[in-house]
Design an enzyme around this catalytic site. Structure first.
Site, short mmCIF file in Angstrom:
data_model
loop_
_atom_site.label_atom_id
_atom_site.label_comp_id
_atom_site.label_asym_id
_atom_site.label_seq_id
_atom_site.Cartn_x
_atom_site.Cartn_y
_atom_site.Cartn_z
N ASP A 1 3.35 32.58 11.39
CA ASP A 1 4.32 32.00 10.46
C ASP A 1 5.38 31.27 11.29
OD1 ASP A 1 6.22 31.44 8.54
OD2 ASP A 1 6.57 33.51 7.94
N CYS B 1 8.66 33.26 11.61
CA CYS B 1 8.58 34.66 12.05
C CYS B 1 9.14 34.79 13.46
CB CYS B 1 7.14 35.13 11.97
SG CYS B 1 6.66 36.45 13.08
N ARG C 1 4.44 33.57 5.22
CA ARG C 1 4.58 34.84 4.52
C ARG C 1 5.31 34.71 3.19
NH1 ARG C 1 7.46 38.38 8.94
NH2 ARG C 1 8.72 36.48 8.92
N CYS D 1 6.60 35.77 16.06
CA CYS D 1 5.67 34.65 16.25
C CYS D 1 6.29 33.61 17.18
CB CYS D 1 5.34 33.99 14.91
SG CYS D 1 4.53 35.06 13.72
#
Length: 242
Positions: free
Chosen positions: A122, A125, A152, A128
């Site tokens: 994502d 994120c 998400r 991430c």
């Protein structure tokens, strides 16, 4: 992650698939529970009187007479292997092999790849972004990273819009790197696989990001530093070779 039986049924949809095996009582029982349930395969379970039913990346065990259903993790005590997860891994591997390189963001390994890793990611994120900050280190260790985007917040969210814009950029990898560094991508639209990425992630049991899938289909949730990840992938490869 454990889910209620009702939630499991609601997640699984599609036409009832015909299989080469013949378990009419089981198939009738599952069709009775949810007429549009998609059954990928039915095969004997590792314990007597039951069969293993694969529903996408979900596994349940049904008595051969169709009277009883078990929804949970099947552990082989002697080896401590999670046999349910083994079955799900087979499905993940097969599903991901259907996604062409042209439908992914691919960051190749430096030289001959030691491992090929698919990561559901994502843009917004935090972990991430941390992982992507080290993408060069993963590449140097011989790990090829293929990203599938999993916004998400869902389809239609701003994260989803950014994912589409990144895909539609002239240089997708560069645009993804910039977006993960916090830059707002130029709004763009074009034919894209982002909705497919998201749907596939949900089908394969992705609930958070980053979610990494090894070549054998093993799901590795969360961020793992480059060196530790290489050790884990080496161990999985060695186990698969046995």
């Amino acid at each position: 992650m454990k889910k209620s039986f009702l939630a499991l049924l609601l997640l699984l949809s599609g036409g009832l698939a015909q299989a080469a095996d013949d378990y009419p009582e089981v198939r009738a029982a599952m069709q009775g529970l949810l007429p549009h349930l998609s059954i990928d395969s039915i095969r004997p379970a590792p314990f007597a009187g039951f069969v293993e039913v694969l529903l996408g990346a979900h596994v349940v065990y049904v008595s051969t007479d169709g009277q009883y259903l078990l929804n949970g993790q099947l552990i082989e005590v002697a080896s401590r292997r999670n046999l349910s997860e083994d079955a799900r891994s087979v499905v993940r591997k097969a599903r991901l092999e259907e996604v062409a390189a042209e439908q992914r963001f691919v960051f190749p390994a430096d030289g001959e790849p030691k491992h090929r890793l698919v990561i559901f990611t994502d843009i917004d994120c935090g972990y991430c972004r941390r992982l992507h900050q080290q993408i060069g280190e993963y590449q140097e260790l011989g790990i090829e990273v293929s990203y599938l985007l999993f916004p998400r917040a869902g389809i239609g969210s701003h994260s989803h819009e950014k994912a589409v814009s990144v895909w539609c950029a002239d240089d997708r990898n560069e645009a993804l790197t910039a977006a993960k560094a916090g830059e707002e991508p130029e709004p763009l639209e074009c034919p894209n696989p982002i909705d497919m990425h998201f749907a596939l992630g949900k089908e394969l049991g992705v609930t958070g990001t980053p979610a990494m899938v090894a070549e054998d289909g093993t799901l590795i949730p969360g961020y793992i530093p480059p060196g530790a990840l290489l050790q884990q992938l080496d161990a999985l490869a060695a186990a698969s070779a046995e």
